[in-house]
Design a protein around this motif. Structure first.
Motif, PDB file in Angstrom:
ATOM      1  N   ALA A  48       8.053   8.058   4.161  1.00  0.00           N
ATOM      2  CA  ALA A  48       7.478   6.931   3.427  1.00  0.00           C
ATOM      3  C   ALA A  48       7.389   7.267   1.936  1.00  0.00           C
ATOM      4  N   ARG A  49       7.553   6.258   1.099  1.00  0.00           N
ATOM      5  CA  ARG A  49       7.473   6.446  -0.351  1.00  0.00           C
ATOM      6  C   ARG A  49       6.044   6.313  -0.868  1.00  0.00           C
ATOM      7  N   ASP A  50       5.214   5.560  -0.116  1.00  0.00           N
ATOM      8  CA  ASP A  50       3.835   5.355  -0.549  1.00  0.00           C
ATOM      9  C   ASP A  50       2.997   5.100   0.702  1.00  0.00           C
ATOM     10  N   TYR A  51       1.674   5.118   0.525  1.00  0.00           N
ATOM     11  CA  TYR A  51       0.745   4.991   1.645  1.00  0.00           C
ATOM     12  C   TYR A  51      -0.456   4.199   1.143  1.00  0.00           C
ATOM     13  N   ILE A  52      -0.702   3.048   1.747  1.00  0.00           N
ATOM     14  CA  ILE A  52      -1.809   2.175   1.339  1.00  0.00           C
ATOM     15  C   ILE A  52      -2.761   2.012   2.523  1.00  0.00           C
ATOM     16  N   VAL A  53      -4.063   2.114   2.255  1.00  0.00           N
ATOM     17  CA  VAL A  53      -5.073   1.932   3.301  1.00  0.00           C
ATOM     18  C   VAL A  53      -5.572   0.493   3.274  1.00  0.00           C
ATOM     19  N   LYS A  54      -5.634  -0.122   4.479  1.00  0.00           N
ATOM     20  CA  LYS A  54      -6.161  -1.483   4.626  1.00  0.00           C
ATOM     21  C   LYS A  54      -7.672  -1.448   4.476  1.00  0.00           C
ATOM     22  N   SER A 108       1.488  -4.040  -7.279  1.00  0.00           N
ATOM     23  CA  SER A 108       1.848  -2.966  -8.207  1.00  0.00           C
ATOM     24  C   SER A 108       2.600  -1.845  -7.491  1.00  0.00           C
ATOM     25  N   ARG A 109       2.205  -1.549  -6.266  1.00  0.00           N
ATOM     26  CA  ARG A 109       2.918  -0.494  -5.515  1.00  0.00           C
ATOM     27  C   ARG A 109       4.306  -0.937  -5.078  1.00  0.00           C
TER      28      ARG A 109
END
Length: 121
Positions: free
Chosen positions: A98-104, A113-114
């Motif tokens: 994965a390139r990025d990781y976002i938390v809900k 922005s990501r």
């Protein structure tokens, strides 16, 4: 505009992300589990995949790993979006490719922005 594949087994989460992305001009496709995400990625060739982790069958970590192993989908960037908020989960997700990781829960400005950062726009 870029096409984004959202992979989430929650219709509510899927709808919320879809509305945010469409509002910002993105084309949205969807899949409801890890297995179908592999097929949809092959068919659609999206510019980006937003991947949930906790799903029945193949989870998002496994699906991300499979996408990165397949020559046809390896170049499609993946952003993991999940409720799993431990640092070990984040590190594991990035190790799967994965390139990025976002938390809900995801905030609109943060998501956009990501997405723009990963897409380079």
């Amino acid at each position: 505009m870029p096409t984004i594949l959202i992979v989430d087994d929650s219709p509510t989460e899927l709808y919320a992300c879809q509305k945010i992305l469409e509002k910002h001009g993105y084309t949205v496709e969807s899949a409801s589990d890890g297995e179908s995400s592999l097929e949809r990625a092959q068919q659609v060739k999206p510019d980006l995949i937003l991947m949930d982790v906790v799903m029945p069958g193949m989870n998002g970590f496994q699906a991300t790993r499979q996408l990165n192993k397949n020559a046809d989908t390896a170049k499609i960037p993946v952003i993991i979006i999940t409720t799993k908020d431990q640092e070990t989960d984040r590190v594991w997700g990035l190790r799967q490719g994965a390139r990025d990781y976002i938390v809900k829960p995801v905030k609109e400005n943060d998501l956009i922005s990501r997405v723009q950062s990963v897409l380079g726009s």
